[in-house]
Design an enzyme around this catalytic site. Structure first.
Site, mmCIF file in Angstrom:
data_model
loop_
_atom_site.group_PDB
_atom_site.id
_atom_site.type_symbol
_atom_site.label_atom_id
_atom_site.label_comp_id
_atom_site.label_asym_id
_atom_site.label_seq_id
_atom_site.Cartn_x
_atom_site.Cartn_y
_atom_site.Cartn_z
ATOM 1 N N HIS A 220 0.823 -1.206 0.000
ATOM 2 C CA HIS A 220 0.000 0.000 0.000
ATOM 3 C C HIS A 220 0.860 1.260 0.000
ATOM 4 O O HIS A 220 0.546 2.245 -0.682
ATOM 5 C CB HIS A 220 -0.915 -0.009 1.228
ATOM 6 C CG HIS A 220 -1.903 1.103 1.258
ATOM 7 N ND1 HIS A 220 -3.122 1.035 0.622
ATOM 8 C CD2 HIS A 220 -1.866 2.320 1.842
ATOM 9 C CE1 HIS A 220 -3.792 2.162 0.815
ATOM 10 N NE2 HIS A 220 -3.051 2.966 1.555
ATOM 11 N N HIS A 285 -10.171 2.849 -1.334
ATOM 12 C CA HIS A 285 -10.363 2.371 0.037
ATOM 13 C C HIS A 285 -11.222 1.113 -0.037
ATOM 14 O O HIS A 285 -12.351 1.066 0.448
ATOM 15 C CB HIS A 285 -11.021 3.448 0.899
ATOM 16 C CG HIS A 285 -10.348 3.611 2.226
ATOM 17 N ND1 HIS A 285 -11.011 3.775 3.405
ATOM 18 C CD2 HIS A 285 -9.028 3.613 2.558
ATOM 19 C CE1 HIS A 285 -10.164 3.894 4.406
ATOM 20 N NE2 HIS A 285 -8.950 3.796 3.908
#
Length: 943
Positions: A220, A285
């Site tokens: 990430h 997200h």
């Protein structure tokens, strides 16, 4: 402790309750006559019953609509269930109540809020349990209680213990076990590299040091897959470089002068005018939204807004965007494994989260898209974007030795711990249980306050650098700011939501609404005054300098890392791929004869139909800069969005979007080319100028350890490079979200990946907002032109989905497409067109239909005027790229013909009547009233 319950008076309808009843009907439970949704408040402090009575009347209750009771329940007949947040979960409403109460001199020390739902009707305990578990609550963050027996938990007191993890003598198996048990998401090669580092350091690591490395090295944060050298493309051929070099390389080779920031800050930036720049960032997200849709989407929006606030010295957010890929809303519950929320619940939660955060912060949500497919049942994709405005002189940030580290905004809690590493993993049936802390809880009011005061401090030049506490929390924010100069942090000084957090939890928590500033020591007093005036938390937690990253807790060193190792020594393995063959053959199927029925079916499909049910929940007018709204006229969908960042200027920003996972399933290269070109079509149709346009990329892929999936990713990235170069549109920012796959438990542990998905967002600056264009027909007897070539390219189209046929994904003739986009940009600026609409999903018939919706103006079209050998059905529903419909008044015909002389264009009919009439010479294929078309389109998706 005092208890207050309030609810709508019995004789007044509650829209929220009616909406909940509709949700329950979707579960097949029809016996409920009425629902009451009551809010409950628990308060503790130095309070009397008369003080509570006064506080309730002053703050909590609207006497014209609501009634209340203190220390007893309101009388309502029916079965009830009461839901509150679990201990340790942030309760934003409760915190706001405490803050307001104390500002009014009520001495409140603790607050807690919840909701009591009362159901009138014949409802069984099983039905109540179904409603509670599928609609009302998320076990991840909430629990049911007896409303009269709720107690405030006694906060645990943290007893400091420095935890040392023995890895220097660990076997490979033990290293992997350490990674798995700690939810570190580190590979064996990475663990071995860490082991060697600490062997060289002559000591064992602390738990905090391992956590810091894991956050920094996570997919990430570090984007390892995009940095990996590619091992081979096919036998005997070596491909140099990495995926990221394709993207960044395109930007460097295009070398546009208007690009001010690209891939070097929290957002990209381009020139707006001589004084200002506009910034743009789009984020995902996905995993948090799969587990807790409302909180996941809400904090996704909050996070990307903070990216804007953390760009340069802080841009002011002026607009938000949202694009969603959801599962099939008609999926039967029994077909979903444990741990997977129903798509309908995800849809409702995500949209509510985006709505509430943006609306409460006063930032307009101006554009986006929604795509439905069963392939997203397990892994929805949630893209959120933020556009900002900033003075060019404020784009530069720096950190100097001796600058003070200041944490501002929200307090730190356990919500969001392991968010970065969790986002780097896949989901499975146990994710709800083991990854609960990875979902953050948002508080938009806190972020709004922080935004306002940050803008004041920026204009007073009180800090030298800023970044947000996003993935990795303090570990990433302070680590990145201190990469070149080092930092010393005193973790015990960080303001906490509650007691009991360990030093490593404080360091890696991703609690929302927090920023880190680098402040010159001489400015400390002034910046404290600015933040205190607006009641925004500001705390000194350390100092930059010293070359190392030193973490202390009550003077005890709990972390000591070399920033060079932390940021530059992550092992990047080579990636190998497996070449795939993609279907590039025309479709072959029996000719259609029921054109009207087919058109109505496509218009009423979930991927074509109106998104009004979403957009009307968003405030797209706040700040006053919205020019082109989500709809043109009453109903016709806008192709893009236009906003004015500065209301004293005519200059405007135009946004476009492109995404089509249906294409990605078949041909990732052509998918990428198509969505780039679609985004540019959207932008030009809305009035944008292709000459100064920039792009953002968001890659979402499945199991990239699978060579075929990585091959799809490579094909997609190559197309991004090729077509960015062709269109001269550089990338200025991007994000990848990989490992979007779900692992089924049981024998074999089957992995279900999402289709290759790429979102391309585009942005252009125009000199005058009056150049913006709309898509609805403007009047009678105007000429209608089809621009572009139509082909038998039905792969991934709505027609192919309905008929179950195969075929090739539309290609993009880059040279011709670029010429077309330039010509239409010129036509827009010269006001040659009355309306313009790009053709995408559904093709020509759908595009014409959408242009009739707003003014009830129809048209008569003769497709025999299009020079093609295509059959009627293919010509009507093909989704070939680079095509537009334009409406032209007679006075501009000569100018338009001259402008379009060297690109395919066809004068195919006129606006007239109130029906869509499509003929082939004298044979009528379609004749449908405009209001019937819009009715089908509006009714496609209802919630």
């Amino acid at each position: 402790m005092f208890f207050v319950e309030k609810g709508i008076k019995k004789n007044i309808e509650n829209p929220r309750a009616n909406s909940l009843k509709e949700d329950i009907f979707l579960l097949g439970i029809f016996s409920i006559e009425r629902i009451w949704i009551n809010e409950i408040f628990y308060l503790e402090g130095t309070l009397s019953i008369s003080a509570i009575e006064k506080l309730t009347k002053e703050v909590l209750v609207d006497p014209s609509l609501e009634e209340y009771s203190i220390n007893k329940l309101l009388r309502r007949k029916g079965k009830s269930t009461t839901i509150v947040y679990k201990p340790g979960v942030f309760d934003g409403e409760g915190e706001t109540l405490k803050e307001v109460a104390n500002s009014l001199n009520y001495k409140v020390s603790k607050t807690k809020t919840g909701k009591r739902y009362i159901f009138k009707g014949k409802i069984s305990e099983k039905d109540l349990e179904t409603i509670r578990n599928r609609i009302l609550m998320n076990d991840l963050i909430q629990m049911t209680v007896d409303p009269m027996k709720v107690e405030f938990p006694h906060p645990s007191v943290y007893k400091f213990k420095k935890n040392i993890i023995s890895i220097r003598k660990a076997t490979d198996k033990e290293l992997i076990d350490i990674s798995k048990k700690g939810l570190l998401a580190l590979t064996l090669e990475e663990m071995k590299s860490i082991k060697q580092y600490f062997i060289n350091e002559g000591r064992e690591p602390t738990d905090l040091e391992l956590e810091t490395i894991a956050q920094t090295w996570s997919e990430h944060c570090c984007h390892k897959t995009f940095k990996s050298p590619i091992k081979c493309v096919e036998p005997g051929t070596i491909k140099k470089g990495s995926l990221f070099k394709y993207i960044k390389g395109a930007t460097e080779e295009i070398n546009k002068s208007n690009v001010l920031l690209s891939f070097s800050d929290n957002a990209g930036a381009i020139e707006f005018n001589n004084e200002y720049a506009v910034t743009y960032k789009a984020e995902t997200h996905n995993h948090p939204s799969a587990l807790e849709p409302y909180g996941g989407a809400e904090t996704g929006v909050g996070g990307v807004i903070r990216d804007t606030m953390g760009c340069g010295l802080g841009a002011k957010p002026i607009a938000s965007t949202d694009i969603f890929c959801f599962g099939d809303p008609k999926t039967k519950r029994k077909k979903l494994p444990p741990g997977v929320l129903h798509p309908q619940r995800i849809v409702r939660g995500v949209i509510a989260g985006v709505r509430d955060y943006g609306n409460k912060m006063g930032i307009p949500t101006v554009g986006g898209a929604v795509y439905f497919d069963k392939d997203f049942n397990y892994n929805p994709l949630i893209f959120v974007g933020s556009v900002g405005i900033i003075k060019k002189k404020h784009l530069k940030k720096e950190v100097r030795e001796g600058d003070i580290i200041i944490a501002v905004g929200g307090k730190t809690g356990r919500d969001g711990i392991h968010g970065a590493t969790f986002s780097s993993l896949s989901l499975d049936e146990l994710s709800q249980d083991v990854s609960g802390g990875a979902v953050q809880i948002g508080n938009p009011i806190e972020e709004k306050k922080m935004l306002d005061v940050q803008m004041v401090a920026k204009d007073k030049n009180l800090y030298r650098a800023v970044t947000d506490c996003g993935a990795g929390g303090f570990s990433s924010a302070i680590g990145e700011l201190g990469e070149k100069v080092g930092a010393t942090v005193n973790l015990e000084k960080a303001p906490l939501k509650y007691q009991g957090l360990s030093y490593w939890e404080i360091w890696v928590s991703e609690s929302q609404e927090r920023m880190v500033l680098a402040v010159p020591p001489e400015n400390l007093k002034k910046i404290k005054e600015v933040f205190e005036e607006e009641n925004v938390e500001l705390t000194v937690i350390g100092k930059f300098g010293g070359e190392r990253l030193i973490l202390k807790y009550n003077r005890e060193t709990v972390g000591d890392l070399d920033p060079d190792f932390l940021f530059n020594k992550v092992p990047i393995p080579e990636k190998s791929i497996k070449i795939k063959k993609y279907d590039r053959k025309p479709s072959s199927f029996k000719p259609l004869v029921e054109f009207e029925k087919t058109l109505l079916k496509i218009l009423s499909s979930k991927n074509i139909g109106s998104r009004r049910w979403i957009t009307e929940q968003y405030d797209h007018e706040v700040q006053g800069g919205s020019v082109l709204k989500p709809f043109c006229g009453k109903k016709s969908p806008s192709d893009g969005a236009v906003i004015r960042p500065l209301l004293n200027s005519k200059k405007a920003v135009v946004l476009g979007f492109g995404i089509n996972p249906a294409y990605g399933k078949i041909d990732p290269y052509r998918m990428a080319a198509s969505v780039i070109e679609e985004s540019l079509r959207n932008l030009v149709s809305a009035g944008g100028n292709i000459e100064n346009t920039i792009l953002l990329d968001n890659f979402c892929f499945g199991d990239v350890s699978n060579e075929e999936v990585f091959s799809d990713l490579l094909e997609t990235t190559e197309a991004c490079y090729d077509y960015a170069k062709i269109f001269k549109t550089p990338f200025i920012s991007g994000k990848d979200s990989l490992n979007n796959f779900f692992t089924m438990q049981g024998n074999g542990k089957k992995r279900i990946s999402i289709p290759p998905s790429l979102l391309i967002s585009s942005m252009s600056v125009i000199d005058d907002y009056n150049y913006s264009m709309t898509s609805n027909f403007k009047g009678e007897n105007n000429y209608i032109y089809l621009i572009g070539e139509s082909k038998n390219e039905l792969g991934g189209s709505e027609l192919s989905r309905i008929l179950g046929i195969k075929g090739m994904v539309p290609e993009v003739n880059g040279k011709l497409a670029y010429k077309t986009l330039k010509k239409l940009s010129i036509g827009n600026r010269n006001k040659f067109f009355l309306s313009i609409h790009d053709l995408s999903e559904g093709g020509l018939a759908v595009g014409l239909s959408e242009m009739t919706f707003s003014n009830n103006i129809g048209c008569e079209i003769d497709i025999s005027l299009i020079k093609t050998a295509l059959r009627n059905d293919i010509l009507l529903f093909s989704e070939s790229n680079s095509r537009f419909i334009i409406e032209v008044e007679e006075a501009n015909i000569k100018a338009v013909e001259k402008l379009l002389k060297d690109i395919p264009h066809y004068n195919i009919g006129k606006t007239q009547g109130n029906s869509l009439v499509i003929k082939n010479k004298n044979k009528t294929l379609i004749n449908i009233k405009a209001d019937k078309l819009s009715e089908k389109w509006e009714g496609a998706v209802k919630w």
